[in-house]
Design an enzyme around this catalytic site. Structure first.
Site, PDB file in Angstrom:
ATOM      1  N   HIS A 113      -7.857   2.163  -4.601  1.00  0.00           N
ATOM      2  CA  HIS A 113      -8.884   2.025  -3.556  1.00  0.00           C
ATOM      3  C   HIS A 113      -9.483   3.394  -3.290  1.00  0.00           C
ATOM      4  O   HIS A 113      -8.838   4.246  -2.661  1.00  0.00           O
ATOM      5  CB  HIS A 113      -8.217   1.441  -2.297  1.00  0.00           C
ATOM      6  CG  HIS A 113      -9.125   1.337  -1.107  1.00  0.00           C
ATOM      7  ND1 HIS A 113      -8.644   1.144   0.172  1.00  0.00           N
ATOM      8  CD2 HIS A 113     -10.472   1.398  -0.992  1.00  0.00           C
ATOM      9  CE1 HIS A 113      -9.657   1.078   1.015  1.00  0.00           C
ATOM     10  NE2 HIS A 113     -10.778   1.238   0.343  1.00  0.00           N
ATOM     11  N   SER A 173       0.850  -1.196   0.000  1.00  0.00           N
ATOM     12  CA  SER A 173       0.000   0.000   0.000  1.00  0.00           C
ATOM     13  C   SER A 173       0.882   1.241   0.000  1.00  0.00           C
ATOM     14  O   SER A 173       1.613   1.485   0.967  1.00  0.00           O
ATOM     15  CB  SER A 173      -0.899   0.004   1.243  1.00  0.00           C
ATOM     16  OG  SER A 173      -1.586   1.237   1.311  1.00  0.00           O
ATOM     17  N   MET A 190     -12.398  -4.454   4.681  1.00  0.00           N
ATOM     18  CA  MET A 190     -11.483  -3.623   5.469  1.00  0.00           C
ATOM     19  C   MET A 190     -11.269  -4.239   6.849  1.00  0.00           C
ATOM     20  O   MET A 190     -12.235  -4.628   7.511  1.00  0.00           O
ATOM     21  CB  MET A 190     -12.019  -2.207   5.618  1.00  0.00           C
ATOM     22  CG  MET A 190     -12.108  -1.411   4.321  1.00  0.00           C
ATOM     23  SD  MET A 190     -10.522  -1.230   3.490  1.00  0.00           S
ATOM     24  CE  MET A 190      -9.648  -0.217   4.686  1.00  0.00           C
ATOM     25  N   ASP A 241      -7.518  -5.474   3.852  1.00  0.00           N
ATOM     26  CA  ASP A 241      -6.770  -4.224   3.828  1.00  0.00           C
ATOM     27  C   ASP A 241      -6.784  -3.559   5.190  1.00  0.00           C
ATOM     28  O   ASP A 241      -7.827  -3.149   5.678  1.00  0.00           O
ATOM     29  CB  ASP A 241      -7.432  -3.304   2.784  1.00  0.00           C
ATOM     30  CG  ASP A 241      -6.715  -2.003   2.591  1.00  0.00           C
ATOM     31  OD1 ASP A 241      -7.308  -1.115   1.948  1.00  0.00           O
ATOM     32  OD2 ASP A 241      -5.582  -1.866   3.077  1.00  0.00           O
ATOM     33  N   HIS A 257      -1.149  -1.098  -4.273  1.00  0.00           N
ATOM     34  CA  HIS A 257      -2.441  -0.656  -3.741  1.00  0.00           C
ATOM     35  C   HIS A 257      -2.341   0.841  -3.489  1.00  0.00           C
ATOM     36  O   HIS A 257      -1.454   1.308  -2.761  1.00  0.00           O
ATOM     37  CB  HIS A 257      -2.744  -1.397  -2.438  1.00  0.00           C
ATOM     38  CG  HIS A 257      -4.063  -1.078  -1.824  1.00  0.00           C
ATOM     39  ND1 HIS A 257      -5.246  -1.661  -2.220  1.00  0.00           N
ATOM     40  CD2 HIS A 257      -4.385  -0.218  -0.825  1.00  0.00           C
ATOM     41  CE1 HIS A 257      -6.235  -1.195  -1.482  1.00  0.00           C
ATOM     42  NE2 HIS A 257      -5.739  -0.321  -0.629  1.00  0.00           N
ATOM     43  N   ASP A 299      -4.143   4.228  -2.248  1.00  0.00           N
ATOM     44  CA  ASP A 299      -5.252   4.710  -1.404  1.00  0.00           C
ATOM     45  C   ASP A 299      -5.625   6.142  -1.743  1.00  0.00           C
ATOM     46  O   ASP A 299      -4.827   7.053  -1.543  1.00  0.00           O
ATOM     47  CB  ASP A 299      -4.851   4.639   0.073  1.00  0.00           C
ATOM     48  CG  ASP A 299      -4.844   3.218   0.590  1.00  0.00           C
ATOM     49  OD1 ASP A 299      -3.907   2.845   1.311  1.00  0.00           O
ATOM     50  OD2 ASP A 299      -5.787   2.480   0.258  1.00  0.00           O
ATOM     51  N   MET A 305     -11.548   5.742  -1.334  1.00  0.00           N
ATOM     52  CA  MET A 305     -12.239   6.019  -0.075  1.00  0.00           C
ATOM     53  C   MET A 305     -12.804   7.433  -0.185  1.00  0.00           C
ATOM     54  O   MET A 305     -12.278   8.398   0.411  1.00  0.00           O
ATOM     55  CB  MET A 305     -11.261   5.894   1.108  1.00  0.00           C
ATOM     56  CG  MET A 305     -10.897   4.461   1.399  1.00  0.00           C
ATOM     57  SD  MET A 305      -9.369   4.300   2.335  1.00  0.00           S
ATOM     58  CE  MET A 305      -8.182   4.429   1.000  1.00  0.00           C
ATOM     59  N   MET A 336      -8.083   9.173  -0.827  1.00  0.00           N
ATOM     60  CA  MET A 336      -8.949   9.635   0.267  1.00  0.00           C
ATOM     61  C   MET A 336      -9.359  11.084  -0.002  1.00  0.00           C
ATOM     62  O   MET A 336      -8.524  11.898  -0.405  1.00  0.00           O
ATOM     63  CB  MET A 336      -8.197   9.541   1.597  1.00  0.00           C
ATOM     64  CG  MET A 336      -7.744   8.126   1.925  1.00  0.00           C
ATOM     65  SD  MET A 336      -6.845   8.093   3.502  1.00  0.00           S
ATOM     66  CE  MET A 336      -6.235   6.394   3.478  1.00  0.00           C
TER      67      MET A 336
HETATM   68  C1  DX5 Z   1      -6.455   2.490   5.120  1.00  0.00           C
HETATM   69  C2  DX5 Z   1      -5.968   2.034   3.747  1.00  0.00           C
HETATM   70  C3  DX5 Z   1      -5.009   0.879   3.841  1.00  0.00           C
HETATM   71  C4  DX5 Z   1      -3.740   1.220   4.617  1.00  0.00           C
HETATM   72  C5  DX5 Z   1      -2.960  -0.036   4.917  1.00  0.00           C
HETATM   73  O1  DX5 Z   1      -7.520   3.392   4.967  1.00  0.00           O
HETATM   74  O2  DX5 Z   1      -7.057   1.638   2.939  1.00  0.00           O
HETATM   75  O3  DX5 Z   1      -4.659   0.444   2.522  1.00  0.00           O
HETATM   76  O4  DX5 Z   1      -2.937   2.093   3.849  1.00  0.00           O
HETATM   77  O5  DX5 Z   1      -1.872   0.330   5.736  1.00  0.00           O
HETATM   78  P1  DX5 Z   1      -1.363  -0.691   6.881  1.00  0.00           P
HETATM   79  O6  DX5 Z   1      -0.985  -1.957   6.149  1.00  0.00           O
HETATM   80  O7  DX5 Z   1      -0.190  -0.001   7.493  1.00  0.00           O
HETATM   81  O8  DX5 Z   1      -2.508  -0.892   7.825  1.00  0.00           O
HETATM   82 ZN    ZN Z   2      -6.571   0.669   1.013  1.00  0.00          ZN
END
Ligand code: DX5
Ligand code: ZN
Length: 226
Positions: A75, A16, A148, A183, A41, A43, A77, A45
């Site tokens: 991903h 990630s 999640m 995740d 991956h 992220d 969010m 946000m």
């Molecule tokens: C959280 C993200 C995850 C996160 C994972 O909102 O969707 O992908 O970055 O990070 P770790 O593996 O450190 O929990």
């Molecule tokens: Zn994620």
């Protein structure tokens, strides 16, 4: 748009990038793939659906240019995934996962159809408090279910083991070719439980990028259980 096929079968490890060094993102993420990561991956946000703000299509476009062969798993969010799926695919995303919570299952089915029509694969995501029943009626509409194991917004959080029951419910209902991704808080201590419950894509941020480069290959090997 030259889309990439999902990497080979078996358990996949997805570093990630949220935990990577954003000042040297291409190098840091390329190293995680050389260390054995199967896909990246990414992220996204928006500061509304989750209390954090990360990156946009422009960053994915740059990362795609730097890593033309990488499989990019985006991903979302975000409160309004329908507005962002297209731009991220245009920027180079091969897969787009989004959440059922902000838009509901019917809109998710429609969005998955649009994502597939654009040549990418589509994933439906549920947060820890959301029951598996929220997506069970339409699993066949998606290429992947993302469960999640932390409340989204930040890396480095503790794994929530209660979500494993949802994996055990969903996994037997998936067809060949559909994947189950976990995740959040995935580390050597939690990866086996996720695999045993039925996950075949494991996202890991701090468990990989929190390590010196020299230790990453062994960590990824352990997460995969290979
Ligand atoms: C959280 C993200 C995850 C996160 C994972 O909102 O969707 O992908 O970055 O990070 P770790 O593996 O450190 O929990
Ligand atoms: Zn994620």
């Amino acid at each position: 748009m030259n889309m990439h096929k999902w990497p080979n079968e078996g358990v996949l490890v997805a570093p990630s990038i949220l935990a990577a060094d954003f000042a040297h993102l291409a190098e840091d993420t390329e190293e995680s793939l050389k260390a054995g990561g199967d896909l990246l991956h990414i992220d996204v946000m928006d500061g509304h659906f989750v209390p954090n703000l990360t990156l946009g299509p422009a960053l994915v476009k740059s990362l795609r240019a730097a890593l033309p062969d990488a499989f990019l798993d985006v991903h979302l969010m975000v409160q309004d995934p329908a507005s962002f799926a297209g731009p991220f695919i245009e920027a180079g995303a091969d897969h787009v996962s989004f959440h059922v919570e902000p838009i509901g299952l019917d809109a998710c089915i429609a969005l998955a159809e649009r994502i597939r029509a654009l040549g990418a694969t589509a994933g439906i995501t549920i947060n820890p408090p959301t029951p598996a029943e929220a997506i069970l009626p339409a699993l066949e509409a998606f290429d992947l279910a993302l469960v999640m194991s932390v409340n989204p917004g930040f890396g480095g959080q503790a794994f929530i083991p209660q979500v494993l029951d949802k994996v055990r419910t969903i996994a037997p209902l998936l067809c060949p070719g559909q994947r189950l991704e976990m995740d959040g808080g995935i580390a050597p201590a939690t990866a086996q439980a996720a695999r045993d419950a039925g996950c075949d894509v494991l996202v890991a941020g701090s468990a990989i990028f929190g390590l010196p480069q020299a230790d990453r290959a062994a960590a990824i090997h352990t997460l995969r259980g290979s």
